[in-house]
Design an enzyme around this catalytic site. Sequence first.
Site, PDB file in Angstrom:
ATOM      1  N   LYS A 124     -16.071  35.883  48.620  1.00 42.73           N
ATOM      2  CA  LYS A 124     -16.387  34.600  49.275  1.00 42.73           C
ATOM      3  C   LYS A 124     -17.883  34.589  49.536  1.00 42.73           C
ATOM      4  CE  LYS A 124     -14.284  30.880  50.782  1.00 42.73           C
ATOM      5  NZ  LYS A 124     -13.072  30.213  50.305  1.00 42.73           N
ATOM      6  N   ASP A 164     -15.776  25.249  48.319  1.00 43.71           N
ATOM      7  CA  ASP A 164     -15.029  25.371  49.578  1.00 43.71           C
ATOM      8  C   ASP A 164     -15.629  24.275  50.467  1.00 43.71           C
ATOM      9  OD1 ASP A 164     -13.056  27.248  51.133  1.00 43.71           O
ATOM     10  OD2 ASP A 164     -14.695  26.985  52.522  1.00 43.71           O
TER      11      ASP A 164
HETATM   12  P1  NDP Z   1     -14.158  19.797  52.348  1.00 40.86           P
HETATM   13  O1  NDP Z   1     -15.555  20.110  52.694  1.00 40.86           O
HETATM   14  O2  NDP Z   1     -13.872  18.988  51.141  1.00 40.86           O
HETATM   15  O3  NDP Z   1     -13.418  19.103  53.581  1.00 40.86           O
HETATM   16  C1  NDP Z   1     -13.360  19.728  54.827  1.00 40.86           C
HETATM   17  C2  NDP Z   1     -12.749  18.761  55.815  1.00 40.86           C
HETATM   18  O4  NDP Z   1     -12.534  19.426  57.061  1.00 40.86           O
HETATM   19  C3  NDP Z   1     -13.642  17.587  56.130  1.00 40.86           C
HETATM   20  O5  NDP Z   1     -12.837  16.501  56.479  1.00 40.86           O
HETATM   21  C4  NDP Z   1     -14.445  18.095  57.319  1.00 40.86           C
HETATM   22  O6  NDP Z   1     -14.982  17.068  58.132  1.00 40.86           O
HETATM   23  C5  NDP Z   1     -13.375  18.845  58.072  1.00 40.86           C
HETATM   24  N1  NDP Z   1     -13.990  19.928  58.868  1.00 40.86           N
HETATM   25  C6  NDP Z   1     -14.784  20.927  58.406  1.00 40.86           C
HETATM   26  N2  NDP Z   1     -15.181  21.718  59.417  1.00 40.86           N
HETATM   27  C7  NDP Z   1     -14.619  21.201  60.521  1.00 40.86           C
HETATM   28  C8  NDP Z   1     -14.638  21.579  61.880  1.00 40.86           C
HETATM   29  N3  NDP Z   1     -15.328  22.658  62.292  1.00 40.86           N
HETATM   30  N4  NDP Z   1     -13.929  20.809  62.748  1.00 40.86           N
HETATM   31  C9  NDP Z   1     -13.219  19.724  62.318  1.00 40.86           C
HETATM   32  N5  NDP Z   1     -13.169  19.332  61.048  1.00 40.86           N
HETATM   33  C10 NDP Z   1     -13.847  20.058  60.155  1.00 40.86           C
HETATM   34  O7  NDP Z   1     -13.411  21.212  52.259  1.00 40.86           O
HETATM   35  P2  NDP Z   1     -12.034  21.569  51.560  1.00 40.86           P
HETATM   36  O8  NDP Z   1     -11.088  20.429  51.667  1.00 40.86           O
HETATM   37  O9  NDP Z   1     -12.337  22.154  50.245  1.00 40.86           O
HETATM   38  O10 NDP Z   1     -11.533  22.789  52.483  1.00 40.86           O
HETATM   39  C11 NDP Z   1     -10.707  22.574  53.643  1.00 40.86           C
HETATM   40  C12 NDP Z   1     -10.021  23.878  53.994  1.00 40.86           C
HETATM   41  O11 NDP Z   1      -9.226  24.317  52.875  1.00 40.86           O
HETATM   42  C13 NDP Z   1     -10.955  25.059  54.297  1.00 40.86           C
HETATM   43  O12 NDP Z   1     -10.336  25.902  55.244  1.00 40.86           O
HETATM   44  C14 NDP Z   1     -11.027  25.782  52.962  1.00 40.86           C
HETATM   45  O13 NDP Z   1     -11.398  27.144  53.116  1.00 40.86           O
HETATM   46  C15 NDP Z   1      -9.590  25.633  52.498  1.00 40.86           C
HETATM   47  N6  NDP Z   1      -9.362  25.807  51.070  1.00 40.86           N
HETATM   48  C16 NDP Z   1     -10.016  25.037  50.146  1.00 40.86           C
HETATM   49  C17 NDP Z   1      -9.756  25.204  48.804  1.00 40.86           C
HETATM   50  C18 NDP Z   1     -10.362  24.329  47.759  1.00 40.86           C
HETATM   51  O14 NDP Z   1      -9.933  24.448  46.594  1.00 40.86           O
HETATM   52  N7  NDP Z   1     -11.280  23.452  48.071  1.00 40.86           N
HETATM   53  C19 NDP Z   1      -8.830  26.260  48.329  1.00 40.86           C
HETATM   54  C20 NDP Z   1      -8.134  26.940  49.385  1.00 40.86           C
HETATM   55  C21 NDP Z   1      -8.424  26.729  50.688  1.00 40.86           C
HETATM   56  P3  NDP Z   1     -16.476  16.484  57.857  1.00 40.86           P
HETATM   57  O15 NDP Z   1     -16.319  15.529  56.726  1.00 40.86           O
HETATM   58  O16 NDP Z   1     -16.858  15.860  59.132  1.00 40.86           O
HETATM   59  O17 NDP Z   1     -17.317  17.686  57.514  1.00 40.86           O
END
Ligand code: NDP
Length: 450
Positions: A124, A164
Site C-alpha cells: 500500500k 484508493d
Molecule cells: P474515493 O476517494 O473514491 O471515495 C471515498 C469516499 O469516502 C468519498 O465519498 C469521501 O468523501 C469519503 N471519505 C473519505 N475520507 C473520509 C473521512 N475521513 N470521513 C468521511 N468520509 C470520508 O475512495 P474509494 O471509494 O476508492 O475508497 C473507499 C474505501 O474503500 C476506502 O476505505 C478504500 O480503502 C476502500 N477500498 C477501495 C477500493 C477501490 O478499488 N477503490 C478497493 C478496496 C477497498 P469526500 O468526497 O468528501 O472526500
Amino acid sequence: MNKQDILSLVKSRNPNESEFVQAAEEVIVSVWPALERNPEFTRLRLLERMLEPERMISFRVTWLDDKGSVQVNRGYRVQMNSAIGPYKGGLRFHPSVTPSVLKFLAFEQIFKNALTGIPMGGGKGGSDFDPKGKSNDEIMKFCQAFMGELARHINHRLDVPAGDIGVGSREIGYLFGAYKKIKNEFTGVLTGKGIGWGGSLIRAEATGYGLIYFAENMLQEKKDSIKEKTCLVSGSGNVAQYAIEKIIQLGGKVITASDSTGFIYDEEGITQDKLEFLKDLKNNRRGRIKEYADKYKCEYHASLEGANDNPIWNIKADAAFPCATQNEINARDAAHLVKNNVKIVCEGANMPTTIDAINILIDNGVMYSPGKASNAGGVATSGLEMTQNYIGENWTSKEVDTRLYSIMKDIHQTCLATAKEYGQPGNYLVGANIAGFIKVAKAMQAQGVI
Ligand code: NDP
C-alpha cells in the site's frame, strides 16, 4: 509466545500507530486457532514476520502549486509481503495518511489478496497530499513529482500500485504517464488504467459490484436476497457508486450516501438517474454531496465535528454497506444497527468497523463480513488487468464480470468452509483471516527463513 505477547510486541514496536495495532489485533486474535493447530507456524514466527513490512519507503514530494509556491508533502510505499506474488495494493492521497494508516492497509491487503486466489502479495502507499480544492494542473504536477521517486521502487513484476481514496482514473493516468516517461517502457505497472491504454473493463465497477455479489451470496445462505432490501451506503466515491448501482440492478433500494462533509437521506431511494447525477457531481465536478439533497429535495445532515456516533447508521434499514473510510462504525453505531434490526453489514471500505463494533454485530446475530473478503473484487480485477497485460489480451465486460462474480463466490465459500472447520460456522471474520493467513504462511514456510 502467546497471542498477548505478540500483541504487546506489536504495540511496543509501533508506538502511536493505533490503526496498525487495531488491524493487527483483529488478525492475531482470529488466526490464533490456526497457530495452535500448526506448531511449525509458531516456531517459524510466521505471524510476527507478517507483522513487519518487508520494506517501507518514505520520501519527500516537492512540487509547485499554481501560484508558483513550493509545496512539500510526504510520500510512502509499504512493501508488506511478497510470499505469494508481487506487492499489490492501492495508493491513497488524503491528509490523514500516516505510516500507521498505510501499514494497516498493507497488512490487510496481504490476506485479501491471498483470498482472491490470484498470486499477489500485499502492499500500500500514498501521501498526505490533499487533492481537495486543487486544480487539475496541480494534481498532475503532484502525481509527476510523486512518481519521480516511486518509479525507482516499483515495476510490473515487483510492485503494482492502483487507486484508493483520492486516487481515481485521473490520477492513475498522470502517474502512469510519468512512470512511462521516467522508465521509457510501457508495462502494466499500475492497474486502474484507462480502457485503450492497458486498462480492464469492469475495473472501475469491480469493488462495488464485488461487494454486492458477496452480500448476495451471504444472504443466499439464509435463503434471502438483496431484492427489496432497504440499504444504507456510506461514501460517494468509487466503491459507493458501484455498490449503489449493483443494489439497484438487483432490486434493492439505497436510501443514503455520504462524503466527508455530511450525508443525504433519500427516503424514495436513489434511482439510476439520480446515481448518474451523483457520479457526475463526484467524478467530474468534484462537488459536495449537499448538491444532491438540494436537487432532489431530500434530507441532508452535515457532519458534526467531534460527534461520538455517526447518524447515518441510525436510519432504519435492512442492510448496511460502509464504503467511505476506516472506523466509521463504532460501538454506538453498531448498537443502533442492532436496535434497528439490520440483517447484514458488509464492508466495502477497509476496516470501517471498530473491533468493539464487530463484536456487538456478531454477538447479536447480524451477518458481518470484513472488507478483506467483501471488498476483494477490486484487487481481484486488478489481478485480471495484470493477466491481460501479461498476455496482451483485452477481455470483454461480460468475461471480466463473470470472473469477478465467480471469484467473489469462491471467497465466500472459502470463508464459510474455513470458519466451519475452525468451529465458528458463519463467522466470516474468522474464516477470512484464517484462510488468508494459512495460504501466506505455507508459502513463507516453503521459502525458508528470509
Ligand atoms: P474515493 O476517494 O473514491 O471515495 C471515498 C469516499 O469516502 C468519498 O465519498 C469521501 O468523501 C469519503 N471519505 C473519505 N475520507 C473520509 C473521512 N475521513 N470521513 C468521511 N468520509 C470520508 O475512495 P474509494 O471509494 O476508492 O475508497 C473507499 C474505501 O474503500 C476506502 O476505505 C478504500 O480503502 C476502500 N477500498 C477501495 C477500493 C477501490 O478499488 N477503490 C478497493 C478496496 C477497498 P469526500 O468526497 O468528501 O472526500
